[in-house]
Design an enzyme around this catalytic site. Structure first.
Site, PDB file in Angstrom:
ATOM      1  N   GLU A 197       0.810  -1.228   0.000  1.00 32.02           N
ATOM      2  CA  GLU A 197       0.000   0.000   0.000  1.00 32.02           C
ATOM      3  C   GLU A 197       0.841   1.275   0.000  1.00 32.02           C
ATOM      4  OE1 GLU A 197      -2.556  -0.684   3.331  1.00 32.02           O
ATOM      5  OE2 GLU A 197      -3.927  -1.930   2.156  1.00 32.02           O
ATOM      6  N   LYS A 243       5.711  -2.066   1.450  1.00 34.22           N
ATOM      7  CA  LYS A 243       5.177  -2.241   2.800  1.00 34.22           C
ATOM      8  C   LYS A 243       5.171  -3.710   3.202  1.00 34.22           C
ATOM      9  CE  LYS A 243       0.906  -1.259   5.375  1.00 34.22           C
ATOM     10  NZ  LYS A 243      -0.486  -0.817   5.268  1.00 34.22           N
TER      11      LYS A 243
HETATM   12  C1  BGC Z   1      -2.270  -4.173   5.266  1.00 33.77           C
HETATM   13  C2  BGC Z   1      -3.366  -4.929   4.540  1.00 33.77           C
HETATM   14  C3  BGC Z   1      -4.226  -5.651   5.549  1.00 33.77           C
HETATM   15  C4  BGC Z   1      -4.748  -4.693   6.599  1.00 33.77           C
HETATM   16  C5  BGC Z   1      -5.534  -5.397   7.676  1.00 33.77           C
HETATM   17  C6  BGC Z   1      -2.895  -3.263   6.294  1.00 33.77           C
HETATM   18  O1  BGC Z   1      -1.900  -2.611   7.013  1.00 33.77           O
HETATM   19  O2  BGC Z   1      -1.514  -3.406   4.354  1.00 33.77           O
HETATM   20  O3  BGC Z   1      -2.802  -5.850   3.633  1.00 33.77           O
HETATM   21  O4  BGC Z   1      -5.292  -6.232   4.892  1.00 33.77           O
HETATM   22  O5  BGC Z   1      -3.670  -4.028   7.198  1.00 33.77           O
HETATM   23  O6  BGC Z   1      -4.752  -6.298   8.360  1.00 33.77           O
END
Ligand code: BGC
Length: 806
Positions: free
Chosen positions: A510, A623
């Site tokens: 992300e 990330k």
């Molecule tokens: C992550 C996601 C994940 C979400 C909930 C985020 O920090 O990037 O991949 O689905 O957290 O755990």
């Protein structure tokens, strides 16, 4: 076994040491974390491990799966409901005699001279004891044992022991149901009260009853409670009370008892609590259900319910336990992760799934992410297939919301939300806030589309492992068709490349938003299309009438299958052929390079630059696992050299800022033969919450990491995987040096296999007989096995022939 507690009755309740998580010092700074670690849940209800006697600071939480509300909050979130766990002990004799201040014994009013809290994972109980010294020098030991019943999910209970160690006289105990609960009690920006209270009432002066009603959907939640079995320890006869009252104080109701107790005499009592909500009663008020169940609970008693509860856990552990010979600590870590993972699922309602933070806290608002299907579901597929099916039914139930999401975004079919709650529509808040308090738009709900393909992928995995074509016919197929239609409308044809592209997405990483052709998304979308086409073709032949009804309902076009196949075949994946690298998205390799070399004390990579998104997105720092996820999920997507090259490249550039990341690199390291590296990454994953490696364990469980812990054990060290070409189950263990053996049970197409893996030998026991021939491939060699009697065992040496000695 160590005597952890003053009260022998509590020591006697405990399981063996490798089932215990022990907190032996009281440090208020760790209260939030321990509330999460010590959450008890039966999937229906989750209660954080806040102290019965209260604490400062605290973030008590009590949630029912599926009960959401938005109200004044920023987002529809899991409601923090009235708290049932409060019990105060008063030992101030003067205050009890005269109308003077009576302060309850707790860490604020007293010195805590001895403290211990233990989560007993074998039985699903939380035991806690403090010895308090009050300002008069009176020392009192107060211990509790708590459970959230798995036998009857509506029941919870606490047994309390209290002993005046150097004083005696009148004692008071107050049991409360506290309706003052709010979400985010520690943060005024997000704090929200999601329910109103209907008049708190004292039930016939025999029990407490409090009813809350959520503000938006008017869901009623009723809670009843009674103190039961007040006695001197070990005595059947009730201890006479000198005062007993029920009070209704608006936001709270309380039952108070007063009695006399001698020096070093122990008093015990049980707090029995029952909870119902109106959704499960077809909208009916919960009061009668609560009263009826509580009356039964009182006659059966705490001990009987505890026994039934622990029996359920024993059964669950029979399926789920994994044993590691060679490290008691690793055993405990495994159990910690599996305990929370298996406890959080609930098969009682397809309307609920498992949230990213479990029922363990308010982080991520109690929402469901791809974490469930990609990280947690495999454990359930191979251990509790019924629960796996129920988790997928949740997505089927939410297809309406997902269709609406697709329509809003201008697409066809079903677009599953990035964050899901009760409706299947997108629930992500519009903003998050950076460290300067500035609102930053959150784009995941609009363009982190891979979740849709992830769900389709999980459906096919489940059906293959559980051999459940009935589920495919009833739910899965529609889900595959609708998700395929989404991708069909989402892709664009790039005339220059003569390939299909997917523009403007966020991949699993992300840190890079609005990217084109995220390889993970494109490849998973292609897989979704291929599987929809294949399954539909197959099921049309096998179940023509049912499938034609479905297609008529979906207003489906016969050309679709061919188009899905064409798009999948022509899906563009960015690559650097020379270096064997898959490019995470178009232009990724042009970003500024950065490689992690330093790690902090918690084993997290250290980044020395500015951690703002605006800066990170200019770099190759990611990330979490992204391209590596693709190579893990889609075996056969690339050859071994490509897999190795991509692992080597991306691993150095991954910051592991998501708890979803390290476990996946562990799994890949193991596949690539680096077992010791895999072990190191696995250990770090297994300690995510225990060591609070992301600094936010207080907000709830990192449930995906618990699932990853299982995956690395079973798919990684256990080497378990379905061999798609032969249809066999492959088992090819390879253990870390520290372990002598790894034992686990998996379910595969109706067979239950108890596997014991040693470095050079593998033993499989079939606890039950089943018709047919089990086809397994062990360390690369195929075996066909027809078990003649239950408990039959096969032993295989790593490079030798099989010998049946059952
Ligand atoms: C992550 C996601 C994940 C979400 C909930 C985020 O920090 O990037 O991949 O689905 O957290 O755990």
């Amino acid at each position: 076994m160590a005597a952890y507690f003053y009260h022998e009755a509590l020591n006697r309740l405990l399981s063996e040491d490798d089932w215990l998580i022990v907190q032996d010092t009281y440090d208020p700074k760790s209260n939030f974390k321990h509330e999460t670690l010590f959450t008890l849940t039966n999937g229906y209800m989750g209660t954080r491990g806040a102290f019965e006697q209260g604490a400062v600071p605290e973030m008590p939480g009590n949630y029912l799966a599926g009960i959401f509300n938005k109200g004044d909050g920023p987002v529809r979130e899991l409601v923090n409901l009235p708290q049932w766990h409060g019990i105060s002990v008063f030992a101030n004799r003067n205050a009890l005699r005269y109308a003077e201040e009576a302060s309850p014994l707790n860490a604020q009013t007293c010195e805590v001279i001895r403290f211990c809290r233990i989560l007993d994972m074998k039985q699903g109980i939380l035991i806690s004891e403090s010895v308090y010294r009050d300002r008069d020098g009176h020392e009192t030991a107060v211990g509790t044992c708590r459970f959230v019943s798995r036998h009857d999910v509506h029941r919870t209970g606490i047994r309390l022991f209290a002993t005046p160690l150097n004083h005696e006289g009148v004692f008071g105990i107050e049991s409360r149901i506290d309706g003052s609960a709010v979400n985010w009690n520690t943060n005024p920006k997000f704090r929200a009260k999601h329910f109103n209270l209907l008049a708190a009432e004292d039930g016939d002066s025999e029990q407490l009853y409090l009813e809350a009603v959520t503000k938006d959907e008017a869901i009623h939640i009723g809670m009843g409670s009674a103190i039961h079995g007040l006695s001197r320890i070990g005595q059947q006869t009730p201890l006479p009370t000198i005062y007993h009252k029920f009070s209704n104080e608006g936001e709270e109701c309380a039952e108070y008892v007063e009695f006399r107790i001698g020096r070093q005499e122990t008093v015990q009592l049980d707090k029995l609590v029952v909870t119902y909500q109106s959704l499960e009663l077809n909208g009916g008020r919960p009061r009668d259900a609560v009263h009826r169940n509580l009356a039964r609970y009182r006659s059966e008693g705490w001990t009987q319910e505890l026994r039934k509860h622990t029996n359920r856990y024993a059964k669950m552990w029979q399926e789920a336990d994994i044993q590691i010979a060679g490290s008691e600590e690793d055993n405990r870590l495994v159990r910690f992760n599996l305990f929370h993972l298996m406890s959080t699922a609930y098969s009682g309602s397809p309307a609920v799934s498992m949230a990213a933070k479990g029922l363990h806290g308010e982080g991520y608002w109690g929402h469901v992410f791809w974490d469930t299907e990609i990280f947690m579901l495999p454990f359930f597929m191979y251990t509790f297939p019924d629960l796996a099916q129920s988790l997928l039914k949740y997505r089927y139930e939410k297809l309406g919301g997902a269709r609406e999401n697709a329509r809003i975004a201008g697409y066809a079919g079903a677009k599953f939300p990035w964050q899901s709650a009760a409706s299947g529509q997108e629930e992500i808040p519009p903003f998050s806030y950076d460290e300067h308090g500035a609102a930053q738009p959150l784009w995941m709900g609009k363009i982190e589309d891979h979740v849709t393909a992830d769900i389709a992928y999980a459906v096919c995995q489940y059906v293959a492992v559980a051999d459940d074509p009935a589920f495919m016919l009833a739910c899965g197929l529609e889900l595959l068709i609708e998700t395929a239609r989404f991708w069909q409308s989402r892709v664009e044809y790039d005339a220059e490349r003569r390939q299909y592209v997917i523009l403007n997405v966020i991949g699993p990483d992300e840190f890079h938003e609005h990217v084109d052709n995220n390889a993970y998304t494109n490849a998973m979308a292609a897989r979704n299309l291929v599987q929809a086409a294949a399954t539909l073709t197959d099921f049309q032949a096998r179940f023509p009438a049912e499938v034609s009804d479905l297609l008529a309902r979906l207003d489906w076009r016969p050309d679709d299958i061919a188009e899905w196949r064409k798009i999948a075949a022509l899906m563009y994946i960015p690559r650097d052929e020379e270096r064997l690298l898959i490019e995470q998205f178009d232009g990724y390799f042009q970003k500024k390079d950065y490689q992690f070399t330093a790690f902090d004390a918690l084993g997290m990579p250290v980044y020395t630059g500015n951690p703002q998104l605006a800066e990170l997105e200019q770099t190759q720092i990611i990330k979490q696992a992204d391209t590596v996820m693709l190579l893990l999920l889609l075996r056969g997507f690339a050859d071994a050299a490509t897999v190795q090259a991509n692992y080597d490249y991306y691993e150095k550039r991954t910051w592991h800022q998501s708890s979803l990341s390290m476990g996946m690199y562990a799994l890949m390291a193991q596949r690539l033969g680096d077992t010791e590296k895999a072990y190191d990454l696995w250990l770090r994953t297994a300690r995510t919450d225990l060591m609070d490696r992301h600094g936010n364990a207080g907000l709830g469980l990192h449930a995906a990491a618990t699932g990853a812990v299982w995956q690395v054990l079973i798919f990684g060290f256990g080497g378990v995987q379905p061999d798609e070409s032969s249809g066999m189950l492959e088992i090819a263990p390879s253990l870390p040096r520290a372990w002598k053996s790894l034992s686990f049970t998996v379910q595969w197409r109706g067979y239950r296999l108890a596997v014991e893996a040693e470095p050079e030998h593998l033993h499989i026991t079939l606890p039950e007989i089943r018709q047919g021939i089990l086809q397994v491939k062990i360390w690369g060699r195929p075996y066909a096995w027809r078990a003649e009697h239950s408990g039959e065992r096969i032993s295989i040496a790593r490079r030798r022939e099989a010998s049946i000695n059952g």
